[in-house]
Scaffold this motif. Structure first.
Motif, PDB file in Angstrom:
ATOM      1  N   GLN A 133      62.440 103.353 -33.314  1.00  0.00           N
ATOM      2  CA  GLN A 133      63.359 103.771 -33.197  1.00  0.00           C
ATOM      3  C   GLN A 133      64.121 104.644 -34.249  1.00  0.00           C
ATOM      4  OE1 GLN A 133      65.970 103.376 -29.795  1.00  0.00           O
ATOM      5  NE2 GLN A 133      67.702 103.206 -31.637  1.00  0.00           N
ATOM      6  N   GLU A 134      65.149 104.147 -35.107  1.00  0.00           N
ATOM      7  CA  GLU A 134      65.874 104.190 -36.117  1.00  0.00           C
ATOM      8  C   GLU A 134      64.907 104.963 -37.682  1.00  0.00           C
ATOM      9  OE1 GLU A 134      68.953 104.640 -36.262  1.00  0.00           O
ATOM     10  OE2 GLU A 134      69.045 103.862 -34.052  1.00  0.00           O
ATOM     11  N   GLY A 135      63.678 104.538 -37.508  1.00  0.00           N
ATOM     12  CA  GLY A 135      63.050 105.252 -38.873  1.00  0.00           C
ATOM     13  C   GLY A 135      61.557 106.723 -38.594  1.00  0.00           C
ATOM     14  N   HIS A 136      60.687 105.871 -37.887  1.00  0.00           N
ATOM     15  CA  HIS A 136      59.710 106.794 -37.978  1.00  0.00           C
ATOM     16  C   HIS A 136      58.350 106.223 -36.318  1.00  0.00           C
ATOM     17  CE1 HIS A 136      56.885 105.696 -40.210  1.00  0.00           C
ATOM     18  NE2 HIS A 136      56.938 105.013 -41.160  1.00  0.00           N
ATOM     19  N   ARG A 137      58.508 107.363 -35.422  1.00  0.00           N
ATOM     20  CA  ARG A 137      57.242 106.961 -35.121  1.00  0.00           C
ATOM     21  C   ARG A 137      56.572 108.062 -34.683  1.00  0.00           C
ATOM     22  NH1 ARG A 137      61.457 107.282 -31.873  1.00  0.00           N
ATOM     23  NH2 ARG A 137      61.744 108.025 -30.236  1.00  0.00           N
ATOM     24  N   PHE A 138      55.099 107.623 -33.774  1.00  0.00           N
ATOM     25  CA  PHE A 138      54.093 108.970 -33.440  1.00  0.00           C
ATOM     26  C   PHE A 138      54.217 108.698 -31.957  1.00  0.00           C
ATOM     27  CE2 PHE A 138      51.099 108.460 -37.571  1.00  0.00           C
ATOM     28  CZ  PHE A 138      51.356 109.943 -38.406  1.00  0.00           C
ATOM     29  N   ASP A 139      54.322 109.833 -31.354  1.00  0.00           N
ATOM     30  CA  ASP A 139      54.206 109.855 -29.953  1.00  0.00           C
ATOM     31  C   ASP A 139      53.386 111.386 -29.176  1.00  0.00           C
ATOM     32  OD1 ASP A 139      55.638 109.398 -27.468  1.00  0.00           O
ATOM     33  OD2 ASP A 139      57.364 109.422 -27.410  1.00  0.00           O
ATOM     34  N   PHE A 140      53.622 111.818 -27.973  1.00  0.00           N
ATOM     35  CA  PHE A 140      53.041 112.698 -28.182  1.00  0.00           C
ATOM     36  C   PHE A 140      54.075 113.267 -26.962  1.00  0.00           C
ATOM     37  CE2 PHE A 140      49.450 110.006 -28.615  1.00  0.00           C
ATOM     38  CZ  PHE A 140      48.372 110.955 -29.382  1.00  0.00           C
ATOM     39  N   ASP A 141      54.013 114.647 -27.287  1.00  0.00           N
ATOM     40  CA  ASP A 141      54.940 115.735 -26.085  1.00  0.00           C
ATOM     41  C   ASP A 141      54.164 116.338 -25.250  1.00  0.00           C
ATOM     42  OD1 ASP A 141      52.891 117.982 -26.777  1.00  0.00           O
ATOM     43  OD2 ASP A 141      54.653 118.494 -27.913  1.00  0.00           O
ATOM     44  N   GLU A 142      55.435 117.128 -23.977  1.00  0.00           N
ATOM     45  CA  GLU A 142      54.547 116.929 -22.714  1.00  0.00           C
ATOM     46  C   GLU A 142      53.358 117.723 -22.772  1.00  0.00           C
ATOM     47  OE1 GLU A 142      58.035 120.197 -24.454  1.00  0.00           O
ATOM     48  OE2 GLU A 142      58.117 117.842 -24.469  1.00  0.00           O
ATOM     49  N   ASN A 143      52.990 118.622 -23.595  1.00  0.00           N
ATOM     50  CA  ASN A 143      51.680 119.121 -24.386  1.00  0.00           C
ATOM     51  C   ASN A 143      50.298 118.403 -24.615  1.00  0.00           C
ATOM     52  OD1 ASN A 143      53.383 121.958 -23.093  1.00  0.00           O
ATOM     53  ND2 ASN A 143      53.993 122.090 -24.604  1.00  0.00           N
ATOM     54  N   ASN A 144      50.910 117.176 -24.853  1.00  0.00           N
ATOM     55  CA  ASN A 144      49.913 116.209 -25.399  1.00  0.00           C
ATOM     56  C   ASN A 144      49.991 116.236 -26.719  1.00  0.00           C
ATOM     57  OD1 ASN A 144      49.058 114.025 -24.438  1.00  0.00           O
ATOM     58  ND2 ASN A 144      46.720 114.737 -24.314  1.00  0.00           N
ATOM     59  N   ASN A 145      50.957 116.899 -27.049  1.00  0.00           N
ATOM     60  CA  ASN A 145      50.094 117.371 -29.028  1.00  0.00           C
ATOM     61  C   ASN A 145      51.223 116.217 -29.679  1.00  0.00           C
ATOM     62  OD1 ASN A 145      49.700 119.782 -28.878  1.00  0.00           O
ATOM     63  ND2 ASN A 145      51.172 120.614 -28.244  1.00  0.00           N
ATOM     64  N   LEU A 146      50.304 114.913 -30.796  1.00  0.00           N
ATOM     65  CA  LEU A 146      51.011 114.481 -31.966  1.00  0.00           C
ATOM     66  C   LEU A 146      51.901 115.235 -32.425  1.00  0.00           C
ATOM     67  CD1 LEU A 146      50.745 111.443 -32.252  1.00  0.00           C
ATOM     68  CD2 LEU A 146      49.752 112.253 -34.655  1.00  0.00           C
TER      69      LEU A 146
END
Length: 945
Positions: A133-146
């Motif tokens: 949460q505070e540093g960094h992480r990967f996620d996918f947006d609403e368009n399924n992009n990393l």
């Protein structure tokens, strides 16, 4: 005893006793500033010296405050902000230390905060979810992009969006090729994602051991009492010493270094964007004698427009202005001094270097005038005697001492150089003394750099594609299992963020401990109809302010008049040129001029005043008052070259401030159509102010001088009233009639809605939404103050910071625009944030809320109101309250309205004023890459250049 006493010494200039201790088992240090002051301050500082730019120290500073052994909730730091009458709470990451300070006037509150802080520093949970949460992480947006997310990651993208922050780090890195200062302790956005969770944990284990800790305390609680708590709450669990973290001096260059580089800029309008910078590495920043010598040299060379090097750089034909990065930087082990110019071509680098060294040669030949050196020492003494710097007084002392503690130097002369000043007054009688120091530290010092930074549109495109290309490569290599893990981690983090926390695990001050009435300043005396004096303790400093009520101005004149006020004290006066005037002012006082717009409580019409203020040592009163009167009354507006220099420097800093404080800019812009006062404020300090200044600079020298002179003389037409602050009144009362209260502005104003997206070179943005609600006299106005705190604590912090990844967010009432305003700060989102602004009102109206949560909001609001300041600043604030008609009765009535408010009160005003935000004013300041999203949201697109 677990601590052994090393030394104790009374420091009469500061009226404190400095006590030094060492913890026998771990080697932790404790410095106690014993004082009669009831505001007790605590700070624990750790040596944190990273060897990369992953931001590990910065991320750790954030994550340590996300839950600990005894307080296993998600965010105890923000929890304590609303459960404490703290007068200060924060955490800092510097280049080689990390510090956790707080201050409070309540003894039980101090104990509560101490237990939370010590647990957070030495026993944090450091969950991987919090690191993500505070540093960094990967996620996918609403368009399924990393995508990449993280609070610190987005914060540093915002920092690097400011050209001066970026160039500062580049310059520092080049001057320090080997030591920890080569790296950005805050984290470089392109490097932060390389930090692993395991490296993060190892850094805490090594650097956060008590062996690398220094405890600071200030106030009327004894050192022994503090040490009992340190032992009980933390140190007993560390039976032995850990590895002591240290850094070395930088290995000196064999010859000066030269670098040419490009930095991202898409500003095609301004030709003057090339920065030519020169930096020198000097001696130890925390050796008091070395520091004092460097400060004298810096102030003599660059302190004001009459200083020889600053004057040469400001008046060079090829320079648009002196560099805003001109500074003496003592934030590391060794001192850095930087200066240079902003120009339109890199070809001027050699000329600039020759110019600088020609100035040095003249000084070596002629020496440094004794009176100028004495004036610099007086300025240093003034800063020493000043009892307030924006921080609690005790914290100011700690921050002066922290570098010395970090590098095992003596603290005493860093916080109280009185003896050194006396020695230096004797040494400077020899004009060659400082000249010899100049030769050693500048002329013959080959550990220096020359950096030429050239703006590049291509660099903008390259930087924008860096993250995209990095993510594309990662995404192409992701296996199905890795994709599933990213989605599951994101889901778990979101569930954790939404899980209600048991805030009762945290200690809390009782509502009964909050006084029903405010504390007011004593010592006010009305000497005459036009003179008010405050008799308060100012530590041998005298303060004077003169206020001239303005009359018969137009709203179109005021933005120009605001520019004119910035010239007063910077121009020549009487028979003195501006260089001569600057020297005299700097020798005897601090001088400033400004103007303010206000509406008296209960009145509809606006009022304005021009004010000039000065601060000086008691022994310099007669000379200082003479200079003050001349600077105020006889300013020379025909010095148009100096006027242009000042305005060009102002233009550079204004552009930078609009984005570095983008939340303020966005809020001001969003509410500028609500009242005449807010509209004028935008033209003076907002986006419109850029156009005002640019257009004024296009005028001829004669026009600029004539307009400035006429507006200034108009401002001085009325009789002034005088405010003095000192132990005793030092201004002879001249019988004058009281200032006339005449009409200032007589213009009608038709409110309007704003719906704008301002695009510039930013990786993250700033969102603001404003709704016109009620004037400050309305009975609901105090409720809107409380509502802002309640929404921030209960909804906005979680939705926009924790879940959305912005560095900050909030809401509050603004009296000038009569508005309720939402904001986000260094925010990667736009649409989602504006939806969260609206969702916060739905959350309030559609849910039941515990009275305890409302109590927390009340504590947070009253803590801000009751934050103490220096005696002089409190006197000035009280005088302004009188001027604006805010009586003690009114202030206590508004306080009672906040303390007696109910959840139903907040729901009522939200339902009445905020339930439909369709027609609210909206502003976003964001990157050009977000144009399409802004267009889809219906914003009017504007370019911020």
């Amino acid at each position: 005893m677990t601590f052994k006493k090393i030394s104790t010494e009374y420091l009469p200039t500061l009226d404190i006793t400095l006590e030094s201790y060492e913890h026998e088992a771990t080697g932790a240090k404790h410095f106690h500033f014993a004082s009669k002051n009831q505001e007790n301050v605590f700070m624990v500082a750790l040596r944190t010296m990273p060897h990369n730019s992953t931001g590990v120290a910065h991320i750790l500073e954030h994550t340590a405050l996300c839950g600990s052994k005894n307080f296993p909730i998600r965010d105890p730091f923000f929890g304590m902000l609303k459960r404490s009458m703290q007068t200060f709470m924060n955490a800092f990451t510097s280049s080689d230390w990390t510090a956790y300070p707080f201050a409070t006037e309540n003894k039980q509150d101090f104990q509560n905060l101490l237990s939370v802080y010590l647990d957070a520093v030495f026993f944090p949970n450091l969950r991987e979810q919090d690191f993500m949460q505070e540093g960094h992480r990967f996620d996918f947006d609403e368009n399924n992009n990393l995508v990449l997310k993280g609070v610190v990651f987005n914060e540093m993208k915002g920092v690097y969006g400011n050209v001066y922050e970026r160039l500062y780090e580049i310059n520092k890195s080049l001057l320090h090729p080997e030591t920890t200062y080569h790296f950005d302790s805050g984290g470089a956005p392109q490097i932060i994602p390389s930090l692993s969770y395991e490296e993060f944990l190892a850094f805490h284990k090594k650097h956060y051991h008590p062996t690398n800790a220094t405890f600071f305390t200030f106030g009327d609680i004894t050192a022994e009492h503090h040490q009992e708590n340190f032992e009980k709450l933390a140190l007993q669990f560390f039976p032995s010493k850990g590895e002591k973290v240290l850094t070395n001096d930088e290995t000196r260059f064999l010859s000066p270094q030269k670098t040419v580089l490009e930095y991202p800029s898409s500003d095609t309008e301004n030709p003057h964007q090339t920065h030519i910078l020169f930096s020198w590495l000097l001696g130890h920043a925390n050796n008091a004698k070395t520091h004092l010598e460097a400060e004298i040299l810096y102030q003599y060379l660059l302190g004001h427009s009459g200083s020889p090097l600053r004057h040469a750089l400001e008046t060079a034909e090829f320079a648009a202005s002196i560099s805003p990065l001109t500074m003496m930087d003592d934030s590391g082990r060794e001192i850095r001094i930087t200066t240079g110019i902003v120009t339109d071509d890199a070809k001027y680098a050699d000329e600039t270097e020759k110019l600088i060294f020609d100035v040095f040669e003249k000084i070596l030949e002629n020496g440094v005038p004794t009176d100028e050196a004495e004036g610099i020492l007086d300025q240093i003494e003034m800063s020493l005697r000043e009892l307030g710097t924006g921080y609690p007084y005790g914290l100011s002392l700690m921050l002066q001492a922290i570098g010395a503690a970090t590098h095992d130097e003596s603290l005493k002369n860093m916080i109280d150089p009185s003896e050194l000043l006396d020695e230096m007054r004797e040494k400077i009688k020899n004009p060659k003394y400082l000249a010899d120091l100049l030769r050693e530290n500048f002329v013959e010092n080959v550990h220096r750099t020359r950096v030429v930074a050239i703006p590049s549109q291509k660099a903008v495109e390259v930087e924008q594609n860096l993250e995209k290309n990095y993510l594309k490569k990662i995404e192409e290599k992701l296996s199905e299992d890795e994709i599933r893990d990213i989605r599951e981690n994101a889901k778990k983090l979101e569930e954790s963020q939404k899980t209600p926390q048991d805030m009762n695990l945290l200690p809390k001050i009782a509502m009964s401990d909050i006084p029903r009435e405010m504390k007011f300043v004593s010592g006010r005396e009305e000497i005459s109809a036009n003179h008010v004096h405050y008799s308060v303790a100012t530590n041998s400093l005298n303060y004077v302010n003169q206020f001239f009520p303005l009359q018969n101005f137009t709203s179109a004149e005021l933005p120009i008049f605001s520019l004119v006020t910035s010239l007063i004290g910077e121009l020549g006066f009487g028979d003195l040129s501006y260089t001569e005037a600057q020297k005299i002012i700097s020798q005897k006082m601090n001088f400033s001029a400004s103007w303010n717009l206000y509406r008296k409580y209960g009145e509809k019409n606006l009022h304005g005043y021009f004010s000039a203020s000065a601060k000086f040592l008691e022994r310099n009163t007669a000379e200082a008052m003479n200079i003050f009167e001349k600077a105020l009354k006889t300013a020379k507006f025909h010095e148009t070259e100096q006027m242009e220099n000042i305005f060009n420097e102002k233009l550079l800093t204004m552009k930078s401030a609009l984005t570095s404080s983008g939340n303020v800019t966005a809020m001001r812009r969003a509410s500028h159509g609500h009242t005449l006062a807010a509209n004028i404020s935008e033209k003076i300090g907002g986006i419109d102010a850029l156009s005002v200044l640019k257009n004024f600079l296009k005028k001829s020298d004669a026009e600029m001088a004539e307009i400035s002179e006429n507006l200034y003389q108009k401002a001085l037409q009325n009789n002034a009233w005088t405010l003095t602050i000192a132990k005793e009144n030092f201004v002879k009362n001249e019988e004058k009639s009281a200032p006339k209260t005449q009409e200032f502005l007589s213009e009608n104003f038709e409110p309007f809605r704003t719906n704008e997206a301002w695009l510039t070179d930013l990786a993250v943005g700033y969102c603001a939404l404003a709704v016109k609600v009620v004037p400050v006299e309305h009975e609901d106005a105090p409720l809107f103050v409380l509502l802002g705190q309640f929404l921030r604590d209960g909804f906005l912090h979680t939705a926009i910071r924790e879940q959305g990844g912005a560095y900050g967010s909030g809401a509050g009432y603004d009296a000038a625009s009569e508005s309720f305003r939402f904001f986000s700060y260094r925010d990667p989102r736009i649409q989602g944030t504006f939806e969260d602004f609206e969702n916060s009102i739905k959350w309030l109206l559609e849910n039941n809320h515990a009275e305890e949560r409302l109590d927390e909001a009340k504590i947070g609001v009253i803590a801000k109101i009751d934050t103490p300041s220096s005696p002089a600043k409190e006197a000035i604030a009280d005088a302004m309250m009188h001027l604006r008609g805010y009586t003690k009765e009114i202030q206590n009535r508004e306080r009672a309205k906040i303390l007696d408010a109910t959840i139903d009160d907040l729901k009522r005003i939200a339902r009445e004023y905020l339930s439909d935000l369709t027609n609210a004013s909206r502003v976003v300041i964001t990157g050009k890459q977000n144009r399409e999203e802004c267009e889809k949201m219906g914003f009017e697109i504007r370019e911020l250049e």
